[in-house]
Design an enzyme around this catalytic site. Structure first.
Site, PDB file in Angstrom:
ATOM      1  N   CYS A  39      -5.253  -2.941   2.906  1.00  0.00           N
ATOM      2  CA  CYS A  39      -5.093  -2.839   4.352  1.00  0.00           C
ATOM      3  C   CYS A  39      -6.353  -3.252   5.106  1.00  0.00           C
ATOM      4  CB  CYS A  39      -4.640  -1.421   4.722  1.00  0.00           C
ATOM      5  SG  CYS A  39      -3.967  -1.302   6.402  1.00  0.00           S
ATOM      6  N   LYS A  98      -9.486   1.942  -3.019  1.00  0.00           N
ATOM      7  CA  LYS A  98      -9.978   1.390  -1.756  1.00  0.00           C
ATOM      8  C   LYS A  98     -11.420   1.811  -1.513  1.00  0.00           C
ATOM      9  CE  LYS A  98      -8.509   0.893   3.074  1.00  0.00           C
ATOM     10  NZ  LYS A  98      -7.529   1.344   4.082  1.00  0.00           N
ATOM     11  N   GLU A 141       0.837  -1.199   0.000  1.00  0.00           N
ATOM     12  CA  GLU A 141       0.000   0.000   0.000  1.00  0.00           C
ATOM     13  C   GLU A 141       0.876   1.256   0.000  1.00  0.00           C
ATOM     14  OE1 GLU A 141      -3.325   1.984   3.040  1.00  0.00           O
ATOM     15  OE2 GLU A 141      -1.941   0.420   3.723  1.00  0.00           O
TER      16      GLU A 141
END
Length: 521
Positions: free
Chosen positions: A391, A341, A281
């Site tokens: 994440c 995301k 990330e």
């Protein structure tokens, strides 16, 4: 007959018992010795909670007293589960230590209110029978877990089911997911712990339940093959997972962490031999337009031909709108594949209404991101359909499940890219690894993880870590990953319905108990 009041000494010790049980629940998520989840400790601590709540029932405790004691348990548990948020807010965010500590405690205390309500309802309104009481406790516990995982965008870190990723109840993951596992654990311990004094014979129902949920998924052939992934092989893919180990306090410093990241990741992307190369990330901590001239173009040219592809983490956007994203480069593409995301972290990636003043007290760059869509297209490469998640997103199995609505296009490999350096060398790394392993179990899919500081691993379709880089080191993990096809029972129902079947079942149990209680009164 009026009940005798509890002694002052017992009244003093009882709150400590709830706090101790809550701290044990937190420790069950990741052992302080080796970071492994401790399923037996989770059940022991939950059993202690049931036993203590049953003691309050025997004393005729009211809503306020029962709720307070349940809140002590949950606040201690949640504080112990994510205390490392203090590091991100104080060490890296610059928030004064007292305020950072208060913020962590306040978050735990607020989330603990859900369990306080569940505890109070159980003590005041729960049925007295062992089986009925155990069912209601399990339903209330499950509702509290579901509420915590969904309301106000949800914060389900440390849900009780994650302690069972290596326990006997892990066999339930491909059927009912992490919340179903938590419900089964709650039911089993309540069957044992309810009513005093405890007798060996009274433990038999809970023991039998545990044995059944361990055995049944392995005894039904039609489900066993699908759950274990014994059928539906989708071929092998060679991967190179990069772990840059860029210190968080240097990550966004020009001439420091930024230069190191651009240099090291650039070299690895240039020289890698694997079929798929993956960075963590925000491995490139700059927007595309901020990168050195020709940097991104060189990556695109490198992977525009041949038999290799790359997935690179970086922020995208401009004009005040950003997304936490990955770009995918493969031969034949005019434009890179992009995934943004979807499920953002409160305070870290978006600012909840009314809390901008809090964010302004910290030094967290790019703190307000735009949200990507749900169930974005996978990255298709070498016969594999690779579904990225970034994440925190892999906490939400129902959202990952949205990718499995069509078996013909369902992912064959799950990919997590993370940067846990925000939380230092703490159990956050171990807890997040257990979360990824649970997703692998739920969907019978391998999960590969490329992280900044760890855990960079390959997890197979049975939830086992097969390859791992040492943490807090700079390196490349090379491995072959076996993709899988087919759908687990969990994938089949969570894809169209989300977690609603669990919601409705738990609410139905509580509603039936409430109606029965009113009739008896």
């Amino acid at each position: 007959m009026a009940r005798a009041p509890a002694s002052s000494f017992a009244s003093f010790l009882r709150p400590l018992g709830f706090v101790a049980a809550g701290l044990a629940q937190a420790l069950s998520m990741a052992s302080p010795v080796d970071g492994k989840p401790l399923w037996w400790l989770q059940m022991l601590s939950l059993g202690a909670l049931v036993w203590l709540l049953d003691g309050l029932r025997s004393q005729g405790a009211g809503w306020r007293r029962a709720g307070l004691h349940g809140w002590l348990f949950s606040t201690a548990w949640l504080t112990g589960s994510f205390w490392w948020l203090f590091i991100s807010m104080h060490t890296y965010g610059g928030l004064p230590a007292p305020l950072a500590a208060i913020a962590v405690l306040a978050l735990a205390a607020a989330l603990g209110l859900y369990y306080a309500v569940a505890a109070a309802w159980f003590v005041v309104k729960g049925p007295q029978g062992r089986v009925a009481g155990a069912l209601v406790f399990a339903a209330l516990w499950t509702l509290a877990e579901l509420v915590r995982g969904s309301w106000f965008t949800g914060f389900p870190w440390g849900a009780g089911g994650y302690a069972h990723v290596e326990g006997p109840l892990a066999a339930l993951a491909p059927w009912v997911g992490v919340y179903g596992i938590g419900a089964a654990a709650a039911l089993a311990v309540a069957l044992v712990a309810l009513h005093r004094p405890l007798r060996i014979a009274e433990a038999v129902p809970g023991i039998v339940l545990i044995a059944l949920v361990f055995a049944v998924p392995n005894l039904v052939p039609a489900l066993r093959d699908d759950v274990r992934g014994d059928k539906g092989a989708a071929g092998s893919l060679g991967v190179a997972l990069l772990q840059g180990n860029i210190p968080q306090d240097e990550k966004f410093i020009p001439g420091g962490g930024i230069e190191t990241a651009l240099s090291w990741y650039g070299e690895q992307l240039r020289d890698a031999k694997a079929s798929l190369v993956v960075t963590p990330e925000t491995a490139l901590p700059l927007l595309p337009q901020q990168l050195p001239v020709g940097y991104l173009e060189a990556i695109k040219a490198r992977y525009s031909q041949g038999s290799q592809a790359a997935i690179v983490g970086l922020p995208l956007g401009g004009q005040g709108t950003y997304s936490n994203a990955v770009l995918g480069f493969r031969p034949g593409d005019e434009q890179p594949y992009a995934y943004s995301k979807h499920h953002l972290v409160p305070f870290g990636e978006f600012i909840p209404l009314g809390f901008r003043w809090f964010i302004q007290m910290m030094n967290i760059p790019l703190g307000d991101f735009a949200r990507g869509g749900l169930a974005q297209a996978p990255f298709v490469w070498q016969g594999q359909r690779i579904a990225p998640n970034i994440c925190y997103e892999d906490l939400f199995g129902d959202e990952i499940g949205a990718n499995f609505r069509d078996e013909a296009t369902a992912p064959t490999i799950l990919l997590n890219v993370s940067n846990i350096a925000w939380f230092g060398d703490t159990v956050a790394i171990d807890e997040h690894l257990s979360i990824s392993r649970m997703r692998a179990l739920e969907f019978a899919r391998p999960m590969v993880r490329s992280t900044n500081t760890g855990a960079t691993v390959v997890i197979d379709a049975q939830g086992r870590v097969t390859h791992e880089l040492p943490r807090l080191t700079r390196g490349v993990l090379e491995a072959n990953v076996e993709g899988r096809r087919g759908l687990t029972p969990f994938a089949r129902w969570v894809a169209p319905f989300g977690l609603w079947p669990l919601w409705l079942l738990a609410m139905a149990i509580v509603a039936v108990a409430w109606v029965q209680g009113r009739r008896q009164n």
